[in-house]
Design a protein around this motif. Structure first.
Motif, short mmCIF file in Angstrom:
data_model
loop_
_atom_site.label_atom_id
_atom_site.label_comp_id
_atom_site.label_asym_id
_atom_site.label_seq_id
_atom_site.Cartn_x
_atom_site.Cartn_y
_atom_site.Cartn_z
N LEU A 47 19.60 62.55 -20.48
CA LEU A 47 20.83 61.86 -20.80
C LEU A 47 21.46 62.38 -22.09
CD1 LEU A 47 19.86 58.14 -20.00
CD2 LEU A 47 21.11 59.76 -18.56
N ASN A 48 22.77 62.58 -22.04
CA ASN A 48 23.62 62.86 -23.20
C ASN A 48 23.44 64.24 -23.83
OD1 ASN A 48 24.80 60.17 -23.26
ND2 ASN A 48 22.80 59.49 -24.00
N THR A 49 22.43 65.00 -23.45
CA THR A 49 22.18 66.27 -24.14
C THR A 49 22.36 67.49 -23.23
OG1 THR A 49 19.82 66.00 -23.71
CG2 THR A 49 20.63 65.26 -25.85
N THR A 59 31.35 71.86 -15.46
CA THR A 59 30.19 71.48 -16.26
C THR A 59 30.27 70.00 -16.61
OG1 THR A 59 31.32 72.15 -18.30
CG2 THR A 59 29.91 73.79 -17.23
N PHE A 60 29.11 69.41 -16.84
CA PHE A 60 29.10 67.97 -17.15
C PHE A 60 27.80 67.57 -17.82
CE2 PHE A 60 27.14 68.51 -13.04
CZ PHE A 60 26.15 67.54 -12.94
N THR A 61 27.86 66.46 -18.54
CA THR A 61 26.67 65.81 -19.08
C THR A 61 26.62 64.40 -18.51
OG1 THR A 61 27.84 64.97 -21.03
CG2 THR A 61 26.75 67.11 -21.24
N ILE A 62 25.43 63.82 -18.48
CA ILE A 62 25.24 62.48 -17.91
C ILE A 62 24.84 61.51 -19.01
CG2 ILE A 62 23.86 61.11 -16.29
CD1 ILE A 62 23.55 63.67 -14.61
N GLU A 162 27.57 58.00 -14.77
CA GLU A 162 28.64 58.16 -15.77
C GLU A 162 28.31 59.34 -16.68
OE1 GLU A 162 29.34 54.61 -17.99
OE2 GLU A 162 30.07 53.47 -16.26
N GLY A 163 29.36 59.95 -17.22
CA GLY A 163 29.17 61.05 -18.15
C GLY A 163 30.49 61.65 -18.56
#
Length: 269
Positions: A47-49, A59-62, A162-163
């Protein structure tokens, strides 16, 4: 040498016989554990990193990942199906709480070759009096960061992701967020989309679950988030940064039922 060979044969025969004569008592209920790990493709979910890439090159982060598992059934090697009583068959799995990714149900003793469960909260339970919706189903417990209930829509969120993504448009908060909140069970008095989905997993290829008093086998599942957003429909953060109660939500539901796989089974956890 001859004596050694005879000894090996004797031991092998003994072990084979012992394995074949394990006695199960179907009148007894014993523990069966289900464990879930979350990955994104071939990488562990962080998560988050960590940054990931979807099928359309975004591209994405969660930041948050949660979902309900319910209505658990198991089938033994003789084809007999056991349905876990509903009151004992609702679990909210949260990536940020490791303990929720391990849960136990009680089933009759036996060797199980199939696991089945629903992603979401069935229509019967969703419409029950609030006094009968306790524990993880109590809307009062589904608030704050763990909100999995639409007060405005009176319904459970079955699967939430979510992210952020650089390709997502800027939202009113000034950030490039995406929010996928998938729910809806078909409606009570007014028909709605039905995003309830059932996952069926054949345990045989990797390892059946042998439930017997004194041992707690653990079925180890993997949920691949990437398969939730990639699949029969590849989800774009640029085109669909928010997916909730529109008809498009069914595409995510159709994707994530294929995101679960059986990694292995522990004989005694």
């Amino acid at each position: 040498m001859k004596n050694i060979i005879l000894f090996i044969i004797s031991v092998t025969t003994f072990l084979s016989c012992e394995k074949d004569t394990v006695s199960y008592d179907e009148s007894k209920l014993s523990d069966l554990k289900i464990k879930v790990d979350h990955v994104v493709g071939n990488r562990a979910l962080q998560l988050n990193t960590a940054s990931y890439t979807n099928a359309v090159g975004e591209t994405f982060t969660i930041s948050q990942f949660m979902y309900f598992i319910s209505n658990i059934k198991v089938t033994n090697k003789n084809g007999k199906v056991y349905t876990v009583p509903q009151d004992q068959s609702y679990f909210l799995v949260k990536e940020h709480e490791a303990a929720t990714k391990n849960f136990v149900v009680k089933v009759p003793e036996g060797e199980y070759t199939k696991l089945e469960f629903m992603v979401g909260v069935d229509s019967l339970r969703s419409t029950m009096d609030i006094t009968k919706r306790t524990g993880v189903l109590d809307p009062a417990n589904l608030t704050g960061t763990d909100k999995m209930y639409w007060n405005w829509n009176t319904g459970y969120i079955f699967w939430k992701l979510e992210g952020t993504s650089p390709q997502a448009p800027v939202d009113p908060s000034g950030n490039r967020n995406f929010r996928f909140h998938i729910g809806l069970y078909g409606g009570y008095s007014t028909p709605t989309i039905n995003n309830l989905r059932t996952v069926s997993i054949d345990l045989s290829p990797v390892g059946t679950a042998k439930v017997i008093t004194g041992k707690t086998p653990a079925i180890h599942l993997v949920h691949d988030v990437l398969k939730g957003i990639n699949g029969s429909t590849n989800i774009s953060f640029a085109s669909n940064p928010t997916i909730m109660v529109t008809d498009f939500s069914r595409h995510l539901a159709n994707n994530y039922i294929h995101a679960f796989s059986h990694d292995h089974t522990h004989a005694n956890d």
